[in-house]
Structures are given as structure tokens and as C-alpha cells.
Design a protein around this motif. Structure first.
Motif, short mmCIF file in Angstrom:
data_model
loop_
_atom_site.label_atom_id
_atom_site.label_comp_id
_atom_site.label_asym_id
_atom_site.label_seq_id
_atom_site.Cartn_x
_atom_site.Cartn_y
_atom_site.Cartn_z
N ILE A 104 1.18 -1.11 -0.03
CA ILE A 104 -0.04 0.19 -0.50
C ILE A 104 0.72 0.78 0.04
O ILE A 104 1.95 1.39 0.82
CB ILE A 104 -1.06 -0.06 1.40
CG1 ILE A 104 -2.05 -1.04 1.33
CG2 ILE A 104 -2.14 1.45 1.30
CD1 ILE A 104 -3.15 -1.43 0.27
N ILE A 105 0.57 1.96 -0.45
CA ILE A 105 1.57 3.22 -0.74
C ILE A 105 0.52 4.28 -0.31
O ILE A 105 -0.72 4.23 -1.08
CB ILE A 105 1.85 3.95 -2.30
CG1 ILE A 105 2.84 2.60 -2.66
CG2 ILE A 105 1.66 5.12 -2.13
CD1 ILE A 105 3.82 2.84 -4.17
N GLY A 106 0.19 5.52 0.89
CA GLY A 106 -0.76 5.61 1.68
C GLY A 106 -0.83 4.69 2.55
O GLY A 106 -0.95 4.01 3.16
N ARG A 146 7.52 5.53 6.33
CA ARG A 146 7.19 6.58 5.74
C ARG A 146 8.17 6.97 5.05
O ARG A 146 9.32 7.40 6.33
CB ARG A 146 6.89 7.25 7.45
CG ARG A 146 5.76 6.87 8.05
CD ARG A 146 5.45 7.62 9.45
NE ARG A 146 5.72 7.55 10.62
CZ ARG A 146 5.31 8.37 11.83
NH1 ARG A 146 4.86 8.94 11.82
NH2 ARG A 146 6.20 8.28 12.65
N PHE A 147 8.19 7.73 4.09
CA PHE A 147 9.15 8.27 3.75
C PHE A 147 9.16 10.08 3.53
O PHE A 147 9.24 10.77 2.42
CB PHE A 147 8.55 7.33 1.69
CG PHE A 147 9.34 6.52 1.49
CD1 PHE A 147 9.93 5.41 2.14
CD2 PHE A 147 10.17 6.65 0.43
CE1 PHE A 147 10.34 4.59 1.81
CE2 PHE A 147 10.83 6.04 -0.18
CZ PHE A 147 10.97 4.61 1.04
N CYS A 148 8.54 10.04 4.67
CA CYS A 148 8.99 11.72 5.08
C CYS A 148 9.50 11.93 6.97
O CYS A 148 9.29 11.16 7.22
CB CYS A 148 7.22 12.73 4.89
SG CYS A 148 6.37 11.69 6.19
N TYR A 328 6.69 8.54 -5.67
CA TYR A 328 7.07 8.37 -6.46
C TYR A 328 8.54 7.31 -6.62
O TYR A 328 8.08 6.47 -6.87
CB TYR A 328 7.43 9.73 -8.05
CG TYR A 328 8.40 9.59 -8.55
CD1 TYR A 328 7.79 9.56 -10.34
CD2 TYR A 328 9.67 9.78 -8.31
CE1 TYR A 328 8.42 9.40 -11.63
CE2 TYR A 328 10.69 9.36 -9.44
CZ TYR A 328 10.11 9.66 -11.53
OH TYR A 328 11.13 9.14 -12.58
N ASP A 329 9.48 7.89 -5.68
CA ASP A 329 10.31 7.77 -5.00
C ASP A 329 10.05 6.28 -4.60
O ASP A 329 10.37 5.03 -4.83
CB ASP A 329 11.61 8.41 -4.19
CG ASP A 329 12.15 9.16 -5.17
OD1 ASP A 329 12.96 9.11 -6.49
OD2 ASP A 329 12.59 10.19 -4.19
N ALA A 330 9.15 5.52 -3.50
CA ALA A 330 8.33 4.68 -3.20
C ALA A 330 8.52 3.59 -4.25
O ALA A 330 8.62 2.02 -3.55
CB ALA A 330 7.18 5.13 -2.53
N THR A 368 16.38 7.84 0.26
CA THR A 368 15.24 7.17 1.01
C THR A 368 15.30 5.93 2.62
O THR A 368 15.02 5.93 3.02
CB THR A 368 14.36 6.75 -0.10
OG1 THR A 368 15.32 5.52 -0.77
CG2 THR A 368 13.99 7.55 -0.93
N ALA A 369 17.00 6.79 2.36
CA ALA A 369 17.79 6.08 4.24
C ALA A 369 16.43 5.84 5.55
O ALA A 369 16.15 6.92 5.30
CB ALA A 369 18.93 6.19 4.47
#
Length: 409
Positions: A104-106, A146-148, A328-330, A368-369
Motif C-alpha cells: 500500500i502507498i498512502g 514513512r518516506f517523510c 514517486y520514489d517509493a 530514502t534511507a
């Protein structure tokens, strides 16, 4: 001669068989079933700016991956509009699980992530949020990534700006959900640690539509501070909100104390198209200065992210931010992890491969580490504020907070 002729026929036959076999293999690869990716975003609810840009970012990434692999790696995006409602997010992930979705993204908000987390953990579903920041969700070894950066790092950024501007007292106004409660708490802790004062402020429910009580309470607290001898120039309102900022600002014009005080915001409003579309609220944002921090995009990588951001904006008409670009990166990190493991067959191996690939991937948003809790390590931020340009309101990047260094443009 007859023997040579027979050998020639045999060799030609073998060559034809090999060519045919290779063609069949390539055809089977190109016709392989696409990997299902669940996409949980707000398309018609609050914070739809990010939801729409996330979908566009993933569509662009999926198309690029299919082209680069000549169709051997394809993704089927199963998009669900959660309307930023945690219960809708839970219904959506249950439905996607029944359809065999394991990635899942989000969703984009911490309240939604908190709601779906137990189900994702129990059913071996890997969740990659592009917008959840609540530090309360920074839990090692779960299935949430989480990519943030989390709210502690955002608090460092906004408090550094407040300190630079001479703010010594803040009156907080915030939305009662996981993400914005986390922002309020982290900002309060950081601001007080540096000697500042934080008043009780006012917390409102996500369902609030009339902000009279909220604005009145904040106004009264500012008036009390001034009456007690606090200089107005050292007071600020800290607003942790989403699209309901429009309702807050529309009414704020009615309170002189709010009009005369500077405001600071959060990532949930930065680059909001909804705020720009309301002339009354937009005018208040301009008047009150109202800088908003958001996970930043590296200037050194502009040649990477700008074309993607432009392509997203061409689809949605909305300026793309780092949250959308991290989605996008994910998808590229997911692509790399799938080379090593299939989540349907061995979820543990796939999860380990995903973490390893994330730690070594450098995308359009940079490294994205992830840290030990599965959150992005990079904590750089941009500050955006609404300004009047050509004679309309628009978002303008006014500063950065990189590696603990504040820069104002």
C-alpha cells in the motif's frame, strides 16, 4: 554430402527452436501479471492537493518502470479515495487485502495510518505513507514505513524560524487528529526547551465547520498576554491544520488581535490549492505572513525532481511537493525489492528487501534511507508562504532549514 545436408537441417532446426523458445519466454515475461499496488489517498476530502498529486506521481512512475523494463515489470494501481477519513481508510485496506494486495502507498495522514496499522501488521501488508508525520507512530519492526521525516524534525524547523523572528510566546490552534496533535506536542516541547512560552491555545475537532469559538479563544489569549505586558511583536499563533484553514482565516478578519498577530503553519497547509482558491482566506494568509514548513526538495537534485514535478503539475494543475515526489520514489524502491522477494510468497523476505533497497536508494528526493522506526532519516525542510504576485495569490518558497541551518531568502 547427404550427411552434411542432414546436419545442416538439424542445426537450422535447433537454431529455430532456440529463437522460438526465447521469443516465447520474452512474450511470457511481457504478459506476466502486474503487481497490485493499493493507493490510499484523499481525492475529495481535506488535503486533496496531496492526494491528487500522489496519484499522478505514481502513474508517472508506473509508466516509466514499464517502459524501462519493456513491460516485464508492471504495476496495477488500485486507487481508493479515503477522503482523509480513518474509517474509510480501514474499509479500503480491508477491501484491497481481499483482492490480494500486499503493498500500500498512502494513506497520507497520521490518523489514517494509526487506524489501519493493526490490520496491516496482522495481515502482512506493507504500508508506505508519503505524508504521515506523527512521532507516536515511529514504532520499530512494524509494517508501517514513512518516506517523510516525523513531526519532531518539523518542530525543529518551525521553532528555529520563530526564534529567528523574535517570537517568545505562541498561542497554538490545532486540529484534533494524530498528525496535528503530534505537531502541537513536538512544537510545544521544542519551543519551551528554548525558553519560550506556550499558552493552552485551542484544539478543534476535524468535523468543525464554524471556527468562531476557536478564533475567539485564541484572540482572547492574545489580548490577555498583551494586557499582562507581553509585547505584541513577540507573540505568534501556531496553526496545525489542513484545508479547514480557509474557515479559520475567513473569520479571523473579525478579530483585531488575530489580524495584528503573525501566524505560523504546518506541512498540512503548505502549497494548498484550496487556500489559494479562497480570496478572503488567501488575503489573510498574505497579511499574517504565515510561513509553512514542509519536507524539502534538495536544490542539488533539481535536475532530477523538477521534470517529474512539472509532469505532475501538467496532470493536476497543482504544484508538486516533496510528499508527492516521495511517493514517486517509493514505487521505484518497491520495484527493486520485488527483484529479491515476492510478498505473496515470503512477506518477511520482501519486507527486509524493501528496507535494504530504501537504505541504498537515491531518488528524485534524495536518499530514502530509513531510521530504526522505518521513518525517513532526511529532515530538511522548505518554508512556503502565500504572496501576491502578478496580481494573484501564489505560494512562494521563502527559506530552508537544512542540517540544522536556517536560511531566509
Amino acid at each position: 554430402m547427404k550427411i552434411r545436408a542432414v546436419l545442416h537441417v538439424i542445426v537450422c532446426g535447433l537454431l529455430l527452436a532456440l529463437v522460438s523458445f526465447a521469443a516465447n519466454v520474452e512474450a511470457k515475461q511481457s504478459k506476466s501479471q502486474p503487481t497490485k499496488i493499493g493507493v490510499l489517498v484523499s481525492l475529495t476530502g481535506s488535503w486533496s492537493t496531496l492526494g491528487k498529486n500522489t496519484v499522478a506521481a505514481l502513474q508517472i512512475a508506473a509508466n516509466q518502470i514499464a517502459a524501462q523494463t519493456r513491460g516485464r515489470q508492471r504495476f496495477q494501481l488500485l486507487i481508493r479515495d479515503t477522503q482523509l477519513d480513518p474509517s474509510e481508510a480501514l474499509d479500503a485496506i480491508r477491501d484491497l487485502n481481499s483482492r490480494g494486495v500486499k503493498i500500500i502507498i498512502g494513506p497520507q495522514s497520521s490518523a489514517e495510518v494509526a487506524m489501519i496499522k493493526p490490520f496491516a501488521d496482522a495481515n502482512n501488508i506493507l504500508v508506505i505513507s508519503q505524508g504521515s508525520t506523527a512521532s507516536s507512530l515511529a514504532i520499530p519492526n512494524d509494517n508501517i514505513f514513512r518516506f517523510c521525516p516525523n513531526d519532531i524534525r518539523e518542530a525543529d524547523a518551525i521553532v528555529a524560524l520563530m526564534q529567528h523572528d523574535g517570537i517568545r510566546v505562541i498561542v497554538p490552534l490545532w486540529r484534533n487528529d494524530a498528525g496535528n496533535n503530534g505537531l502541537h506536542d513536538s512544537v510545544q516541547i521544542r519551543f519551551q526547551a528554548l525558553g519560550g512560552t506556550v499558552t493552552p491555545g485551542f484544539r478543534y475537532e476535524p468535523t468543525t465547520s464554524d471556527f468562531s469559538a476557536a478564533d475567539s479563544s485564541v484572540s482572547s489569549q492574545i489580548a490577555s498576554l498583551i494586557a499582562g505586558g507581553t509585547n505584541l511583536s513577540s507573540i505568534a499563533v501556531y496553526l496545525a491544520a489542513l484545508d479547514e484553514v480557509v474557515g479559520v482565516f475567513d473569520l479571523a478578519w473579525n478579530y483585531p488581535a488575530l489580524v495584528n498577530t503573525v501566524w505560523y503553519g504546518s506541512d498540512g497547509v503548505a502549497l494548498s490549492a484550496v487556500l489559494l482558491d479562497d480570496p478572503v482566506a488567501g488575503a489573510f494568509a498574505i497579511h499574517s505572513r504565515y510561513p509553512n514548513p514542509i519536507f524539502g526538495l534538495p536544490d542539488t537534485l533539481r535536475n532530477r525532481w523538477q521534470p517529474v514535478a512539472d509532469a505532475i503539475e501538467a496532470r493536476t494543475g497543482i504544484t508538486a511537493d516533496a510528499f508527492a515526489l516521495s511517493a514517486y520514489d517509493a514505487l521505484f524502491v518497491v520495484q527493486n525489492a520485488l527483484v529479491h522477494a515476492n510478498p505473496q510468497k515470503n512477506f518477511g523476505n520482501f519486507k527486509a528487501a524493501f528496507v535494504n533497497e530504501a537504505d541504498h536508494f537515491n531518488g528524485v528526493t534524495g536518499s530514502t534511507a530509513l531510521d530504526a522506526a522505518g521513518d525517513r532519516e532526511n529532515g530538511d525542510f522548505d518554508f512556503w508562504a502565500v504572496r501576491l504576485q502578478d496580481p494573484r495569490a501564489t505560494w512562494v518558497r521563502i527559506g530552508t532549514y537544512n542540517n540544522g541551518v536556517l536560511t531566509i531568502f
